[in-house]
Design an enzyme around this catalytic site. Sequence first.
Site, PDB file in Angstrom:
ATOM      1  NE  ARG A 128      -4.093  -2.037   1.875  1.00 17.32           N
ATOM      2  CZ  ARG A 128      -3.693  -3.190   2.478  1.00 17.32           C
ATOM      3  NH1 ARG A 128      -2.911  -3.194   3.321  1.00 17.32           N
ATOM      4  NH2 ARG A 128      -4.578  -4.343   2.447  1.00 17.32           N
ATOM      5  CE  LYS A 150       1.536  13.592 -15.321  1.00 13.50           C
ATOM      6  NZ  LYS A 150       1.068  13.839 -16.932  1.00 13.50           N
ATOM      7  CD  GLU A 192       9.069  15.924 -23.141  1.00 17.60           C
ATOM      8  OE1 GLU A 192       8.493  16.881 -22.650  1.00 17.60           O
ATOM      9  OE2 GLU A 192       8.350  14.668 -23.385  1.00 17.60           O
ATOM     10  CE  LYS A 234       6.862  17.264 -14.790  1.00 17.09           C
ATOM     11  NZ  LYS A 234       6.866  16.100 -15.319  1.00 17.09           N
ATOM     12  CD  GLU A 244      -2.299  16.139 -16.718  1.00 20.20           C
ATOM     13  OE1 GLU A 244      -1.901  16.181 -17.789  1.00 20.20           O
ATOM     14  OE2 GLU A 244      -1.807  15.195 -16.001  1.00 20.20           O
ATOM     15  NE  ARG A 248       2.229  17.289 -13.605  1.00 23.43           N
ATOM     16  CZ  ARG A 248       2.666  16.573 -12.534  1.00 23.43           C
ATOM     17  NH1 ARG A 248       2.359  16.389 -11.528  1.00 23.43           N
ATOM     18  NH2 ARG A 248       3.457  15.624 -12.944  1.00 23.43           N
ATOM     19  CG  ASN A 252      -0.217  17.577 -21.060  1.00 18.96           C
ATOM     20  OD1 ASN A 252       0.755  16.872 -20.674  1.00 18.96           O
ATOM     21  ND2 ASN A 252      -1.559  17.524 -20.403  1.00 18.96           N
ATOM     22  CG  HIS A 255       3.132  15.640 -24.313  1.00 16.07           C
ATOM     23  ND1 HIS A 255       3.867  16.933 -24.382  1.00 16.07           N
ATOM     24  CD2 HIS A 255       3.829  14.705 -23.585  1.00 16.07           C
ATOM     25  CE1 HIS A 255       5.365  16.427 -23.686  1.00 16.07           C
ATOM     26  NE2 HIS A 255       5.060  15.206 -23.256  1.00 16.07           N
ATOM     27  CG  HIS A 259       0.169  11.284 -25.661  1.00 18.96           C
ATOM     28  ND1 HIS A 259      -0.161  12.265 -24.513  1.00 18.96           N
ATOM     29  CD2 HIS A 259       1.538  10.780 -25.190  1.00 18.96           C
ATOM     30  CE1 HIS A 259       0.431  12.177 -23.721  1.00 18.96           C
ATOM     31  NE2 HIS A 259       1.774  11.510 -23.868  1.00 18.96           N
ATOM     32  CG  HIS A 272       7.585  10.852 -24.837  1.00 19.20           C
ATOM     33  ND1 HIS A 272       6.254  10.766 -24.895  1.00 19.20           N
ATOM     34  CD2 HIS A 272       7.906  12.018 -24.000  1.00 19.20           C
ATOM     35  CE1 HIS A 272       5.557  11.769 -24.266  1.00 19.20           C
ATOM     36  NE2 HIS A 272       6.585  12.427 -23.767  1.00 19.20           N
TER      37      HIS A 272
HETATM   38  N1  LIG Z   1       5.641  10.496 -15.512  1.00 14.59           N
HETATM   39  C1  LIG Z   1       5.807  11.384 -16.246  1.00 14.59           C
HETATM   40  O1  LIG Z   1       5.783  12.505 -15.747  1.00 14.59           O
HETATM   41  C2  LIG Z   1       6.453  11.365 -17.768  1.00 14.59           C
HETATM   42  C3  LIG Z   1       6.872  12.155 -18.330  1.00 14.59           C
HETATM   43  C4  LIG Z   1       7.408  11.972 -19.670  1.00 14.59           C
HETATM   44  C5  LIG Z   1       7.484  10.718 -19.976  1.00 14.59           C
HETATM   45  N2  LIG Z   1       7.203   9.534 -19.236  1.00 14.59           N
HETATM   46  C6  LIG Z   1       7.338   8.241 -19.652  1.00 14.59           C
HETATM   47  O2  LIG Z   1       8.678   8.081 -19.812  1.00 14.59           O
HETATM   48  C7  LIG Z   1       8.868   7.042 -20.810  1.00 14.59           C
HETATM   49  C8  LIG Z   1      10.020   7.295 -21.910  1.00 14.59           C
HETATM   50  O3  LIG Z   1      11.190   7.539 -21.118  1.00 14.59           O
HETATM   51  P1  LIG Z   1      12.757   7.337 -21.779  1.00 14.59           P
HETATM   52  O4  LIG Z   1      12.481   8.461 -23.096  1.00 14.59           O
HETATM   53  O5  LIG Z   1      13.533   7.908 -20.754  1.00 14.59           O
HETATM   54  O6  LIG Z   1      12.688   6.084 -22.297  1.00 14.59           O
HETATM   55  P2  LIG Z   1      13.548   4.700 -21.726  1.00 14.59           P
HETATM   56  O7  LIG Z   1      13.129   4.653 -20.218  1.00 14.59           O
HETATM   57  O8  LIG Z   1      12.765   3.383 -22.442  1.00 14.59           O
HETATM   58  O9  LIG Z   1      14.997   4.985 -21.909  1.00 14.59           O
HETATM   59  C9  LIG Z   1      15.564   5.031 -23.201  1.00 14.59           C
HETATM   60  C10 LIG Z   1      16.636   4.057 -23.417  1.00 14.59           C
HETATM   61  O10 LIG Z   1      17.702   4.458 -23.175  1.00 14.59           O
HETATM   62  C11 LIG Z   1      18.310   3.599 -22.205  1.00 14.59           C
HETATM   63  N3  LIG Z   1      19.205   4.239 -21.181  1.00 14.59           N
HETATM   64  C12 LIG Z   1      18.612   4.992 -20.070  1.00 14.59           C
HETATM   65  N4  LIG Z   1      19.617   5.507 -19.341  1.00 14.59           N
HETATM   66  C13 LIG Z   1      20.814   5.352 -20.168  1.00 14.59           C
HETATM   67  C14 LIG Z   1      22.116   5.860 -20.123  1.00 14.59           C
HETATM   68  N5  LIG Z   1      22.515   6.715 -19.052  1.00 14.59           N
HETATM   69  N6  LIG Z   1      23.111   5.418 -20.886  1.00 14.59           N
HETATM   70  C15 LIG Z   1      22.707   4.409 -21.710  1.00 14.59           C
HETATM   71  N7  LIG Z   1      21.427   4.199 -21.843  1.00 14.59           N
HETATM   72  C16 LIG Z   1      20.410   4.306 -21.319  1.00 14.59           C
HETATM   73  C17 LIG Z   1      17.224   2.528 -21.720  1.00 14.59           C
HETATM   74  O11 LIG Z   1      17.557   1.384 -21.100  1.00 14.59           O
HETATM   75  C18 LIG Z   1      16.301   2.668 -22.801  1.00 14.59           C
HETATM   76  O12 LIG Z   1      16.912   1.621 -23.648  1.00 14.59           O
HETATM   77  C19 LIG Z   1       7.582   6.815 -21.494  1.00 14.59           C
HETATM   78  O13 LIG Z   1       6.998   5.489 -21.000  1.00 14.59           O
HETATM   79  C20 LIG Z   1       6.884   7.879 -21.210  1.00 14.59           C
HETATM   80  O14 LIG Z   1       5.375   7.620 -20.808  1.00 14.59           O
HETATM   81  C21 LIG Z   1       6.730  10.090 -18.056  1.00 14.59           C
HETATM   82 ZN   LIG Z   2       6.820  14.401 -22.425  1.00 12.07          ZN
END
Ligand SMILES: NC(=O)c1ccc[n+]([C@@H]2O[C@H](COP(=O)([O-])OP(=O)(O)OC[C@H]3O[C@@H](n4cnc5c(N)ncnc54)[C@H](O)[C@@H]3O)[C@@H](O)[C@H]2O)c1
Ligand SMILES: [Zn+2]
Length: 368
Positions: A128, A150, A192, A234, A244, A248, A252, A255, A259, A272
């Site tokens: 929990r 998030k 971003e 942020k 949001e 917030r 987006n 986005h 999306h 992304h």
């Molecule tokens: N929670 C939020 O507010 C929020 C905001 C934006 C995006 N997201 C989410 O984030 C995700 C995308 O994240 P991402 O773009 O970081 O992708 P990811 O987590 O898939 O990472 C991208 C790739 O880079 C590799 N990697 C990570 N760090 C590394 C490093 N230091 N050196 C070498 N390789 C490395 C990872 O293993 C992966 O293969 C999506 O699922 C999206 O929905 C969430």
């Molecule tokens: Zn984003």
Amino acid sequence: MPIPGAWYKVRMPSFRVETAHGSYHAIVERGIIGRAAEFVPARAGKLFVVSTEDVWQHQGAALARGLREVAHEVLYLPGGEENKRLAPLESLAERMVLAGGDRSSVVLAFGGGIVTDMGGFLAAIFMRGIPVIQVPTTLLAQVDAGVGGKTGVNLECGKNLIGSFHQPLAVLIDPNVLETLPEREYRAGLWEIVKAGIIREPDLFHYLSDRSSAVLAREADAVERIVADSVRMKCEVVTADERESDLRRILNLGHTFGHALEAETAYTRFLHGEAVAFGMRAAMRLGETTGRLSAGNAGQILALIARYGPIPSLQGIAAERILARLVHDKKAVRGAVHFVLPVSIGAVEIVSGIDEALVLDAIGFALS
Ligand SMILES: NC(=O)c1ccc[n+]([C@@H]2O[C@H](COP(=O)([O-])OP(=O)(O)OC[C@H]3O[C@@H](n4cnc5c(N)ncnc54)[C@H](O)[C@@H]3O)[C@@H](O)[C@H]2O)c1
Ligand SMILES: [Zn+2]
């Protein structure tokens, strides 16, 4: 917990996030993962580091050094958007219990946005809810996913449809870890940061325009500056509006369109940040055609997006299908699609009820 006092002011930036569900610092500092133990509460039970094998291979040694004095266990997630699902979390939770995890345990999420979203959600639901320390390792996760609380996973029928707000104990942002990030991932993260500039940070926008060579070459000063500015922005927005509802939503920008593009291409063709770049082009066009954005500012925004490109080929994608997807976006409130539209460099407006023909035109423009 030794929350940083005055020292951080003479080192690197630390930004405070204050929400109804917790207050914490997001600290941008080279080498900070080497001091990760300082951020684990003294009374905590077992620490579970949630990562992926590839991130651990690249950067695990530095974190392991920082956690020398803390009893911890490293658990791996499979990685990849297609594996951002509930099932791997159930397996990890079982392993945590078998390894002695209990309500006093802490999760440290060490990876890109997929790991910070999943690790954060695991912490939110394990017994929990236990605390999480976010240690984002991609540029995107450092400036976006890792901050703000998030968390969640995807369902078969859509992204991030199961989740929770779970604010971390701290966010440790170490620019050193970006050195091993693949070029395409780095650029996707930069978009971003471009977004941060467009919505609220004109100085950052101009810095990204003027110093693009340094940024692309990952020069230390440039990386630190743009990461710190984006994280500060942020943190300010999340502090002002955790859930949001209003402010917030400006995060987006790009986005809603992005999306839709990601969904239309089954999350396999675009990262992304690349989809967000496409979405910002569409939003820019819509800002212009609805009379909000000057041609001059529109040109500046387009040029900056292009500077960090190119966006991978958009060939074969039908504008009508992206439009249809927009209607299904989960952020649509009672059927109305809300768009974040730039009105100048550093300011946006949230608009709904826009003529579909203009939306279609904007998508067509962004696809071309
Ligand atoms: N929670 C939020 O507010 C929020 C905001 C934006 C995006 N997201 C989410 O984030 C995700 C995308 O994240 P991402 O773009 O970081 O992708 P990811 O987590 O898939 O990472 C991208 C790739 O880079 C590799 N990697 C990570 N760090 C590394 C490093 N230091 N050196 C070498 N390789 C490395 C990872 O293993 C992966 O293969 C999506 O699922 C999206 O929905 C969430
Ligand atoms: Zn984003």
